[in-house]
Design a protein around this motif. Structure first.
Motif, mmCIF file in Angstrom:
data_model
loop_
_atom_site.group_PDB
_atom_site.id
_atom_site.type_symbol
_atom_site.label_atom_id
_atom_site.label_comp_id
_atom_site.label_asym_id
_atom_site.label_seq_id
_atom_site.Cartn_x
_atom_site.Cartn_y
_atom_site.Cartn_z
ATOM 1 N N GLY A 27 47.139 35.551 44.889
ATOM 2 C CA GLY A 27 48.517 35.999 44.903
ATOM 3 C C GLY A 27 49.121 36.188 43.521
ATOM 4 O O GLY A 27 48.422 36.176 42.500
ATOM 5 N N LEU A 28 50.444 36.320 43.487
ATOM 6 C CA LEU A 28 51.164 36.695 42.270
ATOM 7 C C LEU A 28 50.989 35.672 41.150
ATOM 8 O O LEU A 28 50.739 36.027 40.005
ATOM 9 C CB LEU A 28 52.652 36.872 42.593
ATOM 10 C CG LEU A 28 53.544 37.470 41.509
ATOM 11 C CD1 LEU A 28 53.034 38.828 41.063
ATOM 12 C CD2 LEU A 28 54.971 37.598 42.031
ATOM 13 N N PHE A 29 51.124 34.394 41.487
ATOM 14 C CA PHE A 29 50.914 33.343 40.486
ATOM 15 C C PHE A 29 49.549 32.685 40.675
ATOM 16 O O PHE A 29 49.282 31.619 40.129
ATOM 17 C CB PHE A 29 52.012 32.284 40.591
ATOM 18 C CG PHE A 29 53.331 32.742 40.037
ATOM 19 C CD1 PHE A 29 53.608 32.637 38.690
ATOM 20 C CD2 PHE A 29 54.284 33.295 40.873
ATOM 21 C CE1 PHE A 29 54.826 33.058 38.176
ATOM 22 C CE2 PHE A 29 55.504 33.724 40.373
ATOM 23 C CZ PHE A 29 55.782 33.606 39.021
ATOM 24 N N ILE A 50 35.380 36.941 44.084
ATOM 25 C CA ILE A 50 36.810 36.878 43.777
ATOM 26 C C ILE A 50 37.091 37.687 42.516
ATOM 27 O O ILE A 50 36.786 37.244 41.408
ATOM 28 C CB ILE A 50 37.289 35.436 43.530
ATOM 29 C CG1 ILE A 50 36.663 34.454 44.516
ATOM 30 C CG2 ILE A 50 38.805 35.371 43.575
ATOM 31 C CD1 ILE A 50 36.985 33.000 44.193
ATOM 32 N N PRO A 51 37.644 38.884 42.655
ATOM 33 C CA PRO A 51 38.025 39.626 41.441
ATOM 34 C C PRO A 51 39.318 39.062 40.853
ATOM 35 O O PRO A 51 40.227 38.660 41.586
ATOM 36 C CB PRO A 51 38.240 41.051 41.963
ATOM 37 C CG PRO A 51 38.621 40.881 43.399
ATOM 38 C CD PRO A 51 37.914 39.633 43.887
ATOM 39 N N LEU A 52 39.385 39.008 39.540
ATOM 40 C CA LEU A 52 40.620 38.622 38.862
ATOM 41 C C LEU A 52 41.516 39.854 38.809
ATOM 42 O O LEU A 52 41.191 40.841 38.145
ATOM 43 C CB LEU A 52 40.313 38.117 37.456
ATOM 44 C CG LEU A 52 41.522 37.677 36.617
ATOM 45 C CD1 LEU A 52 42.265 36.526 37.290
ATOM 46 C CD2 LEU A 52 41.099 37.292 35.212
ATOM 47 N N MET A 53 42.626 39.791 39.517
ATOM 48 C CA MET A 53 43.490 40.970 39.608
ATOM 49 C C MET A 53 44.268 41.169 38.304
ATOM 50 O O MET A 53 44.719 40.202 37.690
ATOM 51 C CB MET A 53 44.427 40.804 40.787
ATOM 52 C CG MET A 53 43.650 40.696 42.100
ATOM 53 S SD MET A 53 44.162 41.854 43.329
ATOM 54 C CE MET A 53 45.349 40.862 44.173
ATOM 55 N N PRO A 54 44.427 42.423 37.888
ATOM 56 C CA PRO A 54 45.025 42.715 36.576
ATOM 57 C C PRO A 54 46.549 42.680 36.597
ATOM 58 O O PRO A 54 47.223 43.607 36.128
ATOM 59 C CB PRO A 54 44.505 44.125 36.285
ATOM 60 C CG PRO A 54 44.415 44.757 37.644
ATOM 61 C CD PRO A 54 43.973 43.648 38.578
ATOM 62 N N ILE A 55 47.092 41.586 37.119
ATOM 63 C CA ILE A 55 48.540 41.480 37.275
ATOM 64 C C ILE A 55 49.270 41.597 35.938
ATOM 65 O O ILE A 55 50.352 42.185 35.852
ATOM 66 C CB ILE A 55 48.881 40.147 37.982
ATOM 67 C CG1 ILE A 55 48.436 40.203 39.454
ATOM 68 C CG2 ILE A 55 50.361 39.833 37.891
ATOM 69 C CD1 ILE A 55 48.541 38.891 40.190
ATOM 70 N N TYR A 56 48.684 41.067 34.872
ATOM 71 C CA TYR A 56 49.385 41.007 33.585
ATOM 72 C C TYR A 56 48.904 42.060 32.592
ATOM 73 O O TYR A 56 49.348 42.068 31.443
ATOM 74 C CB TYR A 56 49.218 39.618 32.971
ATOM 75 C CG TYR A 56 49.586 38.516 33.922
ATOM 76 C CD1 TYR A 56 50.843 38.458 34.515
ATOM 77 C CD2 TYR A 56 48.663 37.525 34.251
ATOM 78 C CE1 TYR A 56 51.175 37.451 35.408
ATOM 79 C CE2 TYR A 56 48.987 36.504 35.138
ATOM 80 C CZ TYR A 56 50.238 36.481 35.712
ATOM 81 O OH TYR A 56 50.565 35.482 36.605
ATOM 82 N N THR A 57 48.008 42.939 33.031
ATOM 83 C CA THR A 57 47.456 43.916 32.088
ATOM 84 C C THR A 57 47.702 45.369 32.501
ATOM 85 O O THR A 57 47.420 46.276 31.720
ATOM 86 C CB THR A 57 45.936 43.699 31.913
ATOM 87 O OG1 THR A 57 45.294 43.764 33.191
ATOM 88 C CG2 THR A 57 45.656 42.347 31.276
ATOM 89 N N LYS A 167 54.445 39.172 30.597
ATOM 90 C CA LYS A 167 53.992 38.760 31.927
ATOM 91 C C LYS A 167 55.158 38.711 32.909
ATOM 92 O O LYS A 167 55.028 39.115 34.067
ATOM 93 C CB LYS A 167 53.300 37.392 31.845
ATOM 94 C CG LYS A 167 51.956 37.436 31.131
ATOM 95 C CD LYS A 167 51.288 36.072 31.100
ATOM 96 C CE LYS A 167 49.911 36.159 30.425
ATOM 97 N NZ LYS A 167 49.243 34.839 30.379
ATOM 98 N N LEU A 168 56.301 38.211 32.458
ATOM 99 C CA LEU A 168 57.457 38.111 33.342
ATOM 100 C C LEU A 168 57.905 39.488 33.828
ATOM 101 O O LEU A 168 58.230 39.664 35.006
ATOM 102 C CB LEU A 168 58.611 37.403 32.622
ATOM 103 C CG LEU A 168 59.886 37.232 33.453
ATOM 104 C CD1 LEU A 168 59.629 36.349 34.667
ATOM 105 C CD2 LEU A 168 61.017 36.654 32.604
ATOM 106 N N VAL A 169 57.926 40.469 32.935
ATOM 107 C CA VAL A 169 58.326 41.826 33.327
ATOM 108 C C VAL A 169 57.409 42.342 34.440
ATOM 109 O O VAL A 169 57.873 42.946 35.419
ATOM 110 C CB VAL A 169 58.288 42.774 32.105
ATOM 111 C CG1 VAL A 169 58.378 44.228 32.544
ATOM 112 C CG2 VAL A 169 59.408 42.447 31.140
#
Length: 253
Positions: A27-29, A50-57, A167-169
């Protein structure tokens, strides 16, 4: 137990075991570590990835649920995976639903646990006190039935994320995207076998959300775990694994 994080091109992931592929989406966090007990249990009989999702990139303007679903598609194509069982928690469940809408031919079944996609009471749209450690600690504890599940390590990680402007944005962009991208009109057409595993005390995606998923998904089963919040595979891993194991066996997966 620590698992090796493999790197292949643009992708980082954990891959353990042999057999039918189970692809786990955090999930998101979330992080790869959210699924450690699931990996340990199922890698004895399945190929657990388990892929690491590119949430912060992702580029900020392209940080949304659809982009994450396309990332998962690119990953599965890269790994030459098909007939996968997608297992998603929270935002990972939402990504699963968007993926199935777009690429159902690659998916054999799906498992949703604490999934967004219909409704969620998010951790907060603005984090007005993000520099207040105790405020963030309370927010993380709210995710679980037992606040002790929110370890100092986990709270520290979330505190670090929300106090990193970049990351917050992206977190806020994804949260808004999840709210906009409601799946209620899409999921009645998703006829693949679906297992819903829900914490009875989930504050983020409350029990009525699970009931609505059960009503809308044509071939779904709903299983409850008591004394459990938004992340059953973390808070009650033994019950989570038992329910999933039984469902997979009964469905012939």
């Amino acid at each position: 137990m620590q698992y090796e994080i493999k790197r292949d091109g643009d992708f980082q992931y954990i891959e353990e075991g042999q057999g039918k592929p189970l692809v786990l989406l955090h999930g998101l966090f979330g992080a790869l570590s959210n699924w450690v007990d699931v990996v340990g249990h199922f890698s004895q009989r399945y190929r657990v990835i388990i892929p690491l999702m590119p949430i912060y990139t992702l580029p900020v303007l392209n940080t949304n649920v659809k982009a994450l679903a396309e990332f998962v598609h690119d990953f599965l194509v890269h790994k030459q995976l098909k007939d996968v069982i997608l297992i998603g928690n929270s935002l990972g469940g939402h990504v699963t639903l968007v993926f199935v809408k777009r690429h159902a031919e690659l998916v054999k079944a799906m498992v949703l646990t604490g999934s967004s996609g219909l409704y969620e009471n998010a951790m907060g749209g603005s984090f007005p006190k993000r520099e207040d450690y105790n405020f963030i600690k309370a927010k993380v504890e709210y995710t679980f039935y037992d606040p002790n599940t929110a370890t100092k390590e986990l709270v520290d990680e979330v505190f670090s994320i929300v106090n990193d402007k970049g990351k917050l944005v992206r977190i806020l962009s994804l949260a808004k995207s999840a709210i906009r991208h409601n799946m209620s009109e899409d999921i009645s057409a998703m006829r693949l076998p679906t297992c819903l595993i829900w914490g009875k005390q989930d504050n983020i995606t409350p029990p009525e959300v699970a009931e609505e998923f059960k009503r809308l998904l044509p071939d779904s089963e709903l299983h409850w775990i008591d004394q459990c919040g938004h992340a059953p595979m973390m808070e009650q891993p033994v019950d989570f694994n038992r329910i999933l194991d039984d469902w997979l066996k009964r469905r012939g997966f």
